[in-house]
Design a protein around this motif. Structure first.
Motif, short mmCIF file in Angstrom:
data_model
loop_
_atom_site.label_atom_id
_atom_site.label_comp_id
_atom_site.label_asym_id
_atom_site.label_seq_id
_atom_site.Cartn_x
_atom_site.Cartn_y
_atom_site.Cartn_z
N SER A 226 14.97 68.43 -101.12
CA SER A 226 16.28 68.32 -101.76
C SER A 226 17.54 67.88 -101.07
N VAL A 227 17.50 68.66 -99.88
CA VAL A 227 18.58 68.08 -99.15
C VAL A 227 18.31 66.74 -98.62
N CYS A 228 17.29 66.44 -98.09
CA CYS A 228 16.88 65.02 -97.56
C CYS A 228 17.42 63.81 -98.67
N ALA A 229 17.19 64.19 -99.87
CA ALA A 229 17.51 63.35 -101.10
C ALA A 229 18.96 63.58 -101.20
N GLN A 230 19.60 64.54 -101.01
CA GLN A 230 21.01 64.39 -101.14
C GLN A 230 21.65 63.69 -99.94
N ILE A 231 21.31 63.38 -99.21
CA ILE A 231 21.74 62.49 -97.97
C ILE A 231 22.42 61.19 -98.60
N GLU A 241 17.98 76.71 -106.61
CA GLU A 241 17.99 76.38 -107.58
C GLU A 241 18.12 74.64 -107.89
N LYS A 242 19.06 74.17 -106.77
CA LYS A 242 19.27 72.86 -106.59
C LYS A 242 18.07 71.90 -106.24
N ALA A 243 17.28 72.63 -105.47
CA ALA A 243 16.16 72.10 -104.95
C ALA A 243 15.03 72.05 -106.20
N GLY A 248 12.63 68.10 -109.94
CA GLY A 248 12.26 67.60 -111.24
C GLY A 248 12.81 66.28 -111.56
N MET A 249 14.01 65.89 -111.02
CA MET A 249 14.72 64.50 -111.24
C MET A 249 13.80 63.32 -110.46
N LEU A 250 13.26 63.96 -109.17
CA LEU A 250 12.53 62.85 -108.31
C LEU A 250 10.87 62.71 -108.70
#
Length: 319
Positions: A226-231, A241-243, A248-250
């Motif tokens: 999740s954090v790698c995607a948020q870059i 929760e964000k992860a 789900g989005m990815l």
């Protein structure tokens, strides 16, 4: 998060931080995840190195005014060189010439900002208007790899463009000074998630800002990806929760967007016959002529992406 990050290495134009470093207990191979910020103009040179898994900030994802704010606060720096034949100029040391070149550069930047805003006022999307800003931007990326020798050999060199040599130097220094954790079969390299050994030697995963709550392996992988995607839009929400929402989005959409899952890697154990695919753990993709087993572009580690169903429609899903 200070415990999470190793020393920040700054050079002339780049900044690099080692997020996590691991060593495969079975082979001694090391894997590093770096967070890098450097002039976007040399990004294409880094992309030529296929051994790197990377996610980067995106013009299409960042609102135009946010991108402009980033430029004004931290514009990309240039290592000025003298005009001459060939691909490489001599580095300018004349302070007056550097001052004049910087003046011209910032005038061009101001004009690009004005014209980008004009395009936006005309109703043009940021994915088009924002392109005018790219020559003056720093790009932020997260990058993971097990193979570094060719990159260092090519890019830490006097014939390399100054900005890419500067970046490569910072990346090597970040790796050389990183704290490396040895991990065994079934244990994970999970950038942005902290790890420590329990009294019985088990590897424990956690996020320090959430207190003493431990994460299981699946949760650690979720938060890391999740954090790698948020870059891509320069934000960092470390919550589970964000992860779960990001995963789900990815993964659960019409098409799988799998690149953020390339950074989480599991050390694997011994394989008796490297040339017998029936003995390979799930996630191993091929063996090279030296008998080294690979999981896509990682050696000695199984890449999380290779365990995700439909991560590449051109490849079969092996059970």
């Amino acid at each position: 998060k200070e415990k999470l990050m190793n020393k920040l290495i700054k050079t002339k134009v780049s900044a690099v931080r080692c997020i996590q470093a691991s060593r495969c207990k079975n082979t001694g191979k090391e894997i590093f995840t770096l967070e890098c910020e450097y002039p976007r103009v040399v990004h294409s040179q880094l992309l030529t190195h296929g051994v790197f898994s990377k996610n980067s900030s995106s013009t299409r994802a960042v609102p135009l005014e946010a991108a402009i704010k980033q430029i004004l606060e931290n514009p990309a720096k240039v290592i000025w060189t003298t005009n001459q034949s060939g691909m490489q100029g001599e580095v300018v040391t004349d302070e007056l010439l550097i001052e004049h070149a910087n003046y011209v550069y910032h005038n061009a930047m101001s004009l690009a900002i004005d014209e980008a805003r004009t395009l936006q006022e005309l109703g043009i999307h940021k994915q088009n208007a924002g392109r005018l800003l790219e020559p003056f931007q720093n790009i932020k990326i997260v990058l993971t790899a097990t193979e570094w020798e060719n990159w260092d050999w090519l890019r830490i060199h006097e014939d390399a463009q100054g900005e890419i040599a500067d970046l490569a130097t910072a990346m090597k220094e970040a790796r050389d000074t990183a704290e490396i954790m040895e991990i065994g079969p079934g244990e994970w390299h999970v950038p942005y998630v902290e790890r420590e050994r329990s009294d019985d030697g088990s590897l424990m995963y956690y996020i320090s800002e959430f207190g003493d709550e431990w994460l299981n392996g699946e949760q650690a992988k979720q938060i890391s990806s999740s954090v790698c995607a948020q870059i891509s839009y320069r934000k960092g929400d470390y919550s589970l929760e964000k992860a779960e929402k990001m995963e789900g989005m990815l993964v659960d959409g019409h098409k799988v967007h799998a690149s953020p899952f390339e950074h989480q890697c599991m050390a694997f154990g011994e394989v008796t016959n490297h040339y017998d695919p029936k003995q390979w753990p799930k996630g191993i993709t091929h063996v090279d002529r030296q008998g080294v087993l690979w999981s896509a572009n990682m050696s000695s580690f199984i890449q999380h992406r290779q365990l995700i169903k439909n991560h590449d429609p051109a490849k079969p899903n092996y059970d």
